[in-house]
Design a protein around this motif. Structure first.
Motif, PDB file in Angstrom:
ATOM      1  N   LEU A 272     -15.693 -14.835  49.603  1.00 53.27           N
ATOM      2  CA  LEU A 272     -15.316 -13.768  48.675  1.00 53.27           C
ATOM      3  C   LEU A 272     -15.489 -14.216  47.233  1.00 53.27           C
ATOM      4  N   SER A 273     -15.010 -15.427  46.940  1.00 52.06           N
ATOM      5  CA  SER A 273     -15.103 -15.965  45.587  1.00 52.06           C
ATOM      6  C   SER A 273     -16.554 -16.179  45.169  1.00 52.06           C
ATOM      7  N   MET A 274     -17.357 -16.778  46.049  1.00 52.08           N
ATOM      8  CA  MET A 274     -18.760 -17.026  45.729  1.00 52.08           C
ATOM      9  C   MET A 274     -19.503 -15.711  45.452  1.00 52.08           C
ATOM     10  N   THR A 275     -19.251 -14.718  46.284  1.00 56.74           N
ATOM     11  CA  THR A 275     -19.945 -13.438  46.141  1.00 56.74           C
ATOM     12  C   THR A 275     -19.575 -12.766  44.827  1.00 56.74           C
ATOM     13  N   HIS A 276     -18.290 -12.752  44.524  1.00 51.56           N
ATOM     14  CA  HIS A 276     -17.825 -12.156  43.267  1.00 51.56           C
ATOM     15  C   HIS A 276     -18.368 -12.931  42.068  1.00 51.56           C
ATOM     16  N   ALA A 277     -18.381 -14.262  42.170  1.00 47.38           N
ATOM     17  CA  ALA A 277     -18.777 -15.100  41.035  1.00 47.38           C
ATOM     18  C   ALA A 277     -20.283 -15.136  40.816  1.00 47.38           C
ATOM     19  N   ALA A 278     -21.063 -14.728  41.811  1.00 49.40           N
ATOM     20  CA  ALA A 278     -22.521 -14.732  41.650  1.00 49.40           C
ATOM     21  C   ALA A 278     -22.985 -13.711  40.621  1.00 49.40           C
TER      22      ALA A 278
ATOM     23  N   GLU B  31     -10.020  -4.195  36.299  1.00 44.21           N
ATOM     24  CA  GLU B  31     -10.576  -4.340  37.637  1.00 44.21           C
ATOM     25  C   GLU B  31     -10.477  -5.786  38.118  1.00 44.21           C
ATOM     26  N   ILE B  32     -10.781  -6.748  37.230  1.00 44.51           N
ATOM     27  CA  ILE B  32     -10.696  -8.157  37.605  1.00 44.51           C
ATOM     28  C   ILE B  32      -9.247  -8.537  37.888  1.00 44.51           C
ATOM     29  N   LEU B  33      -8.325  -7.986  37.110  1.00 47.60           N
ATOM     30  CA  LEU B  33      -6.908  -8.281  37.334  1.00 47.60           C
ATOM     31  C   LEU B  33      -6.464  -7.760  38.702  1.00 47.60           C
ATOM     32  N   ASP B  34      -6.932  -6.577  39.084  1.00 49.73           N
ATOM     33  CA  ASP B  34      -6.611  -6.044  40.413  1.00 49.73           C
ATOM     34  C   ASP B  34      -7.188  -6.946  41.503  1.00 49.73           C
ATOM     35  N   ASP B  35      -8.443  -7.375  41.311  1.00 45.60           N
ATOM     36  CA  ASP B  35      -9.064  -8.282  42.273  1.00 45.60           C
ATOM     37  C   ASP B  35      -8.284  -9.590  42.372  1.00 45.60           C
ATOM     38  N   ALA B  36      -7.840 -10.089  41.224  1.00 44.12           N
ATOM     39  CA  ALA B  36      -7.102 -11.350  41.197  1.00 44.12           C
ATOM     40  C   ALA B  36      -5.789 -11.238  41.963  1.00 44.12           C
ATOM     41  N   ALA B  37      -5.098 -10.116  41.780  1.00 45.38           N
ATOM     42  CA  ALA B  37      -3.840  -9.913  42.508  1.00 45.38           C
ATOM     43  C   ALA B  37      -4.094  -9.857  44.012  1.00 45.38           C
ATOM     44  N   GLY B  38      -5.167  -9.180  44.403  1.00 44.42           N
ATOM     45  CA  GLY B  38      -5.515  -9.126  45.822  1.00 44.42           C
ATOM     46  C   GLY B  38      -5.879 -10.484  46.371  1.00 44.42           C
ATOM     47  N   PHE B  39      -6.635 -11.247  45.581  1.00 40.31           N
ATOM     48  CA  PHE B  39      -7.037 -12.596  45.999  1.00 40.31           C
ATOM     49  C   PHE B  39      -5.816 -13.490  46.174  1.00 40.31           C
ATOM     50  N   LEU B  40      -4.876 -13.385  45.226  1.00 39.54           N
ATOM     51  CA  LEU B  40      -3.654 -14.189  45.285  1.00 39.54           C
ATOM     52  C   LEU B  40      -2.841 -13.859  46.531  1.00 39.54           C
TER      53      LEU B  40
ATOM     54  N   LEU C 268     -11.416 -19.966  38.225  1.00 39.26           N
ATOM     55  CA  LEU C 268     -10.278 -19.051  38.142  1.00 39.26           C
ATOM     56  C   LEU C 268      -9.751 -18.746  39.540  1.00 39.26           C
ATOM     57  N   ASP C 269     -10.653 -18.540  40.490  1.00 41.17           N
ATOM     58  CA  ASP C 269     -10.221 -18.281  41.862  1.00 41.17           C
ATOM     59  C   ASP C 269      -9.510 -19.490  42.465  1.00 41.17           C
ATOM     60  N   CYS C 270      -9.908 -20.696  42.081  1.00 43.14           N
ATOM     61  CA  CYS C 270      -9.190 -21.896  42.534  1.00 43.14           C
ATOM     62  C   CYS C 270      -7.741 -21.859  42.067  1.00 43.14           C
ATOM     63  N   ALA C 271      -7.532 -21.493  40.798  1.00 43.92           N
ATOM     64  CA  ALA C 271      -6.168 -21.400  40.268  1.00 43.92           C
ATOM     65  C   ALA C 271      -5.385 -20.302  40.978  1.00 43.92           C
ATOM     66  N   LEU C 272      -6.027 -19.153  41.186  1.00 43.66           N
ATOM     67  CA  LEU C 272      -5.361 -18.064  41.893  1.00 43.66           C
ATOM     68  C   LEU C 272      -5.034 -18.456  43.330  1.00 43.66           C
ATOM     69  N   GLY C 273      -5.978 -19.131  43.988  1.00 44.39           N
ATOM     70  CA  GLY C 273      -5.759 -19.550  45.366  1.00 44.39           C
ATOM     71  C   GLY C 273      -4.590 -20.504  45.493  1.00 44.39           C
ATOM     72  N   SER C 274      -4.512 -21.477  44.588  1.00 44.84           N
ATOM     73  CA  SER C 274      -3.391 -22.429  44.632  1.00 44.84           C
ATOM     74  C   SER C 274      -2.077 -21.748  44.309  1.00 44.84           C
ATOM     75  N   ALA C 275      -2.092 -20.803  43.365  1.00 39.02           N
ATOM     76  CA  ALA C 275      -0.875 -20.050  43.060  1.00 39.02           C
ATOM     77  C   ALA C 275      -0.418 -19.267  44.294  1.00 39.02           C
ATOM     78  N   GLY C 276      -1.377 -18.696  45.023  1.00 40.94           N
ATOM     79  CA  GLY C 276      -1.030 -17.973  46.239  1.00 40.94           C
ATOM     80  C   GLY C 276      -0.462 -18.876  47.317  1.00 40.94           C
ATOM     81  N   LEU C 277      -1.074 -20.037  47.507  1.00 44.57           N
ATOM     82  CA  LEU C 277      -0.563 -20.985  48.501  1.00 44.57           C
ATOM     83  C   LEU C 277       0.842 -21.445  48.148  1.00 44.57           C
ATOM     84  N   MET C 278       1.080 -21.699  46.862  1.00 45.68           N
ATOM     85  CA  MET C 278       2.429 -22.093  46.439  1.00 45.68           C
ATOM     86  C   MET C 278       3.428 -20.980  46.721  1.00 45.68           C
ATOM     87  N   ARG C 279       3.035 -19.745  46.420  1.00 45.63           N
ATOM     88  CA  ARG C 279       3.935 -18.624  46.653  1.00 45.63           C
ATOM     89  C   ARG C 279       4.305 -18.521  48.125  1.00 45.63           C
TER      90      ARG C 279
END
Length: 431
Positions: A23-29, A1-10, A188-199
């Motif tokens: 989104l990140s704050m809510t999930h991480a709470a 489930e987290i992997l699916d969320d991560a792909a969507g976030f990216l 983790l969301d920071c890393a995913l976010g930067s990976a998405g921006l790079m993509r």
């Protein structure tokens, strides 16, 4: 489930990064709230809801809820133990009144916030709702919204607490351990976010060069431009592979994977977020003057690109966190080396880089001054191991030759000769 969320976030961060913070704050709470079973039972269903009412109302009357966070103060910054916000206990068990100032409060439009304050027993985590159970507004005084470089569609505020009602989360004095689960998730969301921006930046650059004709042909077919595009594509794919590997480890939840995350998350957060800005700037340059014009979309990516490196602990904080894990949790290093070792013998340059990492780890004298170098090497060998095992041979070969073999200049477009770069670029080309 987290992997699916991560792909969507990216994917989503490529289109609109401003909504990713709430989104990140809510999930991480969620992991922080689980320090109190009663609070978790009350709030988790709201946080997991796919329906949201933006009006300020009692949380129990809303179909869903958003969470923000307030930790940093003027005098402390990342040193949250220097916080001076005071929590005074009330007669009702677990409730307090907060008085103090938060220099950065993320997503101030949220329904509730996790904040740190000094209780009689020490630094403690608290839940601050915007609206109290009787329907009245809690004391949540927004002093100003930050005028930020990028991420302007998402508000960040400076707030004042003055007799603000709060519920304790976890035990007094355990504020940092309670909220650290939230911090790990947002890193983790920071890393995913930067990976998405790079993509997105690489996709824009490759798309432009595939159709732009100059000097007698398509830019994408010019050897020098192909080198630049391939170099950018390698950075993007390596970032994506590592970020999604971390998400898969979160999904697993086993002891070995938790140990792996303890070291790999700060290392990945450090390296991936730092690579985002140079990738975005180089991608904009691929469009020439058009890349400096707002209509191209690249200026938004350039402004957004430093954000994740600064947020949730800047580079030095991540590097020191890696050192802390190495000293206190030897199982974390074992787990990372096990992950890296799964590619042992597959590429001599990766094997040589792993030996250099061992040498770095063996000399802990004055390690703090070399912490960034150590973390960079750790992140690179993790990326190399993943690409050697899972990426096409052309991608793994080019990555290992340049990032691990040392045959690379100080700027993009300096990949060594003899590599098969056309499939690397085509792999990054938007469909």
């Amino acid at each position: 489930e987290i992997l699916d969320d991560a792909a969507g976030f990216l994917m989503w961060t490529q289109a609109e990064a401003g909504t990713c913070c709430p989104l990140s704050m809510t999930h991480a709470a969620v992991p922080a709230l689980r320090a109190d079973a009663e609070l978790a039972a009350e709030w988790e269903p709201r946080l997991a809801s796919t329906v949201y009412d933006p009006r300020l109302r009692v949380a129990g009357q809303k179909p869903g809820a958003l969470f923000g966070m307030g930790m940093t103060e003027k005098q402390g910054g990342s040193d949250v133990r220097a916080n001076t916000t005071v929590a005074r206990p009330l007669a009702e068990a677990g409730t307090y009144l907060l008085t103090g100032h938060k220099w950065f409060c993320s997503a101030p439009m949220s329904d509730a916030f996790l904040v740190l304050a000094q209780a009689p027993g020490g630094l403690t985590c608290f839940l601050v709702p915007r609206v109290l159970p009787d329907g009245s507004r809690n004391v949540f005084l927004i002093q100003r919204l930050k005028d930020k470089l990028g991420n302007r569609s998402n508000a960040s505020a400076e707030v004042e607490f003055d007799g603000t009602w709060a519920r304790r989360v976890g035990e007094e004095g355990r504020g940092v351990p309670v909220i650290i689960g939230m911090v790990a998730a947002t890193r983790l969301d920071c890393a995913l976010g930067s990976a998405g921006l790079m993509r997105q930046a690489v996709a824009q650059a490759v798309h432009h060069c595939a159709y732009r004709e100059a000097f007698g042909g398509k830019l994408i077919d010019k050897p020098l431009m192909r080198n630049v595009l391939a170099d950018l594509a390698l950075e993007s794919e390596a970032a994506t592979a590592l970020a999604l590997r971390l998400a898969a480890a979160c999904d697993d939840g086993g002891e070995q994977e938790r140990a792996f995350l303890r070291l790999a998350v700060p290392a990945a957060k450090y390296w991936i977020t730092k690579r985002c800005a140079p990738v975005a700037v180089e991608a904009a340059e691929c469009l020439g003057g058009n890349g400096y014009v707002e209509e191209s979309g690249l200026p938004r990516l350039v402004r957004e690109s430093p954000l994740n490196s600064i947020w949730e602990g800047a580079g030095n904080v991540q590097a020191l966190d890696v050192l802390r894990a190495l000293r206190r949790e030897p199982g974390a290093l074992d787990a990372c080396l096990t992950e890296i070792g799964r590619a042992h013998g597959a590429d001599h340059r990766l094997d040589r880089a792993v030996k250099a990492l061992f040498t770095e780890l063996a000399d802990l004298e004055g390690i703090e001054g070399r912490a960034r170098r150590l973390v960079e090497r750790l992140a690179l060998v993790l990326q190399g191991s993943l690409l050697v095992r899972h990426a096409p041979p052309e991608v793994a070969d080019a990555f290992c030759a340049s990032r691990l073999g040392g045959d690379h200049g100080a700027s993009f477009g300096t990949l060594p000769s003899g590599l098969d770069l056309e499939p690397v670029v085509e792999r990054a080309r938007p469909a």
